[in-house]
Design a protein around this motif. Structure first.
Motif, short mmCIF file in Angstrom:
data_model
loop_
_atom_site.label_atom_id
_atom_site.label_comp_id
_atom_site.label_asym_id
_atom_site.label_seq_id
_atom_site.Cartn_x
_atom_site.Cartn_y
_atom_site.Cartn_z
N THR A 267 0.60 -1.18 0.01
CA THR A 267 0.08 0.08 -0.13
C THR A 267 0.86 1.26 0.17
O THR A 267 0.46 2.27 -0.59
N ALA A 268 2.08 1.28 0.80
CA ALA A 268 2.80 2.29 0.80
C ALA A 268 3.53 2.56 -0.48
O ALA A 268 3.72 3.77 -0.93
N ILE A 269 3.76 1.72 -1.10
CA ILE A 269 4.51 1.84 -2.49
C ILE A 269 3.63 2.26 -3.47
O ILE A 269 3.92 3.14 -4.29
N LYS A 270 2.24 1.61 -3.68
CA LYS A 270 1.37 2.28 -4.34
C LYS A 270 1.07 3.57 -4.04
O LYS A 270 0.73 4.50 -5.20
N SER A 271 1.12 4.17 -2.99
CA SER A 271 0.63 5.39 -2.50
C SER A 271 1.68 6.46 -3.01
O SER A 271 1.74 7.42 -3.41
N ASP A 272 3.03 6.23 -2.99
CA ASP A 272 4.26 7.01 -3.09
C ASP A 272 5.57 6.13 -3.56
O ASP A 272 6.06 5.53 -2.34
N LYS A 273 5.99 6.11 -4.65
CA LYS A 273 7.10 4.93 -5.06
C LYS A 273 8.46 5.48 -4.38
O LYS A 273 9.51 4.69 -4.36
N ARG A 274 8.39 6.75 -3.59
CA ARG A 274 9.64 7.17 -3.03
C ARG A 274 9.86 6.55 -1.80
O ARG A 274 10.97 6.34 -1.43
#
Length: 341
Positions: A267-274
């Protein structure tokens, strides 16, 4: 001038309106431009702030307050080299200007020049011994210097003294309280760290960072349920707080909730790839807890390629992470650590 009264009371929209009225009849009033620009700065309207400071600069030659607010503006817009130039000019004109030293210290710290930052914070304190923010900032510079060179325990104790001094001057200085908790954590005094962070939460209960920091300390204490609660509290206050979401996933991994942990990381990666590298780190921890060595090394190698481990604190975290301890004598794990040096 009524605008100054509004400005001093922190009523910045009314200050802007009042200074604008004054400038409509006296368009060459330099101080009105300066303090309308300062009001815009406090309202985070940086475009109008810059426009007004430019006008004030033309009318008030080498004015230290104009130079000081240019420094603040450049710091907030991450133009740190320009901030240093403006603040250095302010200091040249007024050598005991504590605010300018403090702001320039922040510029240097943001550029990674911690020695220059600490020197400036010390100069700010020398100019004003009641400057709580400068004590806090100097302590912070000592603590965060670990990403450049490992600070000694004595350095961290000096940082704690600075945080204590800041709190003596301003007992409700919540950031200094949180920083003191972080310093205790660095010394391995985890119970003291949790106590200080609890005080920071009481001081500033709506700040998600306080909960997230305590959650990270609770992971170090192996108090994973408490950590899970802390990160939940952080996310309730900021549902876009990806770092808290990833750290919550790590707490879940230690609790054995493997599928839920990976869901948080994805979920975190989908939200912001940084946040991919930090999320992959969590996935590596999760894989290690599941004894999936191949998956663990795949994620660690992906992380290494991002440069995540160039930070001293991230390399230290890898070496100290409890999930990786069963692999510390593994040939592949040792080779990975050699690559990071």
């Amino acid at each position: 001038m009524q605008g100054m009264q509004f400005y001093q009371l922190g009523r910045f929209p009314q200050a802007v309106e009042s200074f604008s009225k004054a400038l409509s009849t006296s368009p060459q009033h330099g101080e009105a431009y300066l303090y309308r620009g300062a009001s815009y700065y406090n309202l985070k309207d940086f475009k109008n702030c810059k426009t007004d400071l430019d006008q004030a600069s033309k009318l008030l030659k080498n004015n230290t307050d104009v130079l000081l607010f240019y420094g603040y503006l450049y710091n907030d817009t991450k133009a740190f080299k320009k901030a240093i130039t403006s603040l250095t000019s302010a200091i040249s004109a007024k050598p005991n200007l504590a605010n300018a030293y403090n702001a320039r210290g922040y510029s240097y710290q943001s550029l990674g020049n911690f020695r220059a930052a600490m020197a400036d914070y010390s100069s700010a304190i020398k100019a004003d011994t009641t400057f709580a923010l400068a004590y806090n900032n100097r302590g912070s510079a000592i603590y965060y210097n670990q990403d450049v060179a490992e600070p000694s325990k004595q350095d961290i104790k000096l940082a704690i003294k600075d945080f204590d001094k800041a709190l003596q001057i301003e007992p409700r200085f919540c950031t200094a309280r949180r920083n003191k908790g972080l310093a205790f954590s660095f010394l391995g005094l985890l119970d003291s760290a949790v106590s200080e962070l609890g005080a920071a939460i009481s001081c500033e209960p709506q700040n998600p960072l306080n909960y997230a920091v305590r959650g990270s300390v609770n992971i170090k204490r192996e108090s994973y349920n408490e950590a899970l609660n802390d990160f939940t509290q952080a996310l309730e206050r900021d549902n876009n707080y990806n770092e808290a979401l990833i750290e919550m996933g790590i707490a879940k991994a230690y609790l054995g909730f493997s599928a839920e942990a990976d869901a948080d990381f994805n979920t975190a990666i989908k939200s912001d790839k940084r946040y991919s590298a930090l999320a992959w780190y969590g996935m590596a921890v999760n894989a290690a807890k599941s004894n999936d060595k191949a998956k663990m090394f795949r994620h660690l190698e992906d992380i290494r390629k991002t440069g995540f481990f160039k930070s001293h604190s991230n390399r230290k975290r890898l070496a100290d992470e409890k999930a990786f301890q069963p692999f510390k004598n593994d040939k592949d794990f040792r080779e990975l650590q050699v690559k990071l040096k």
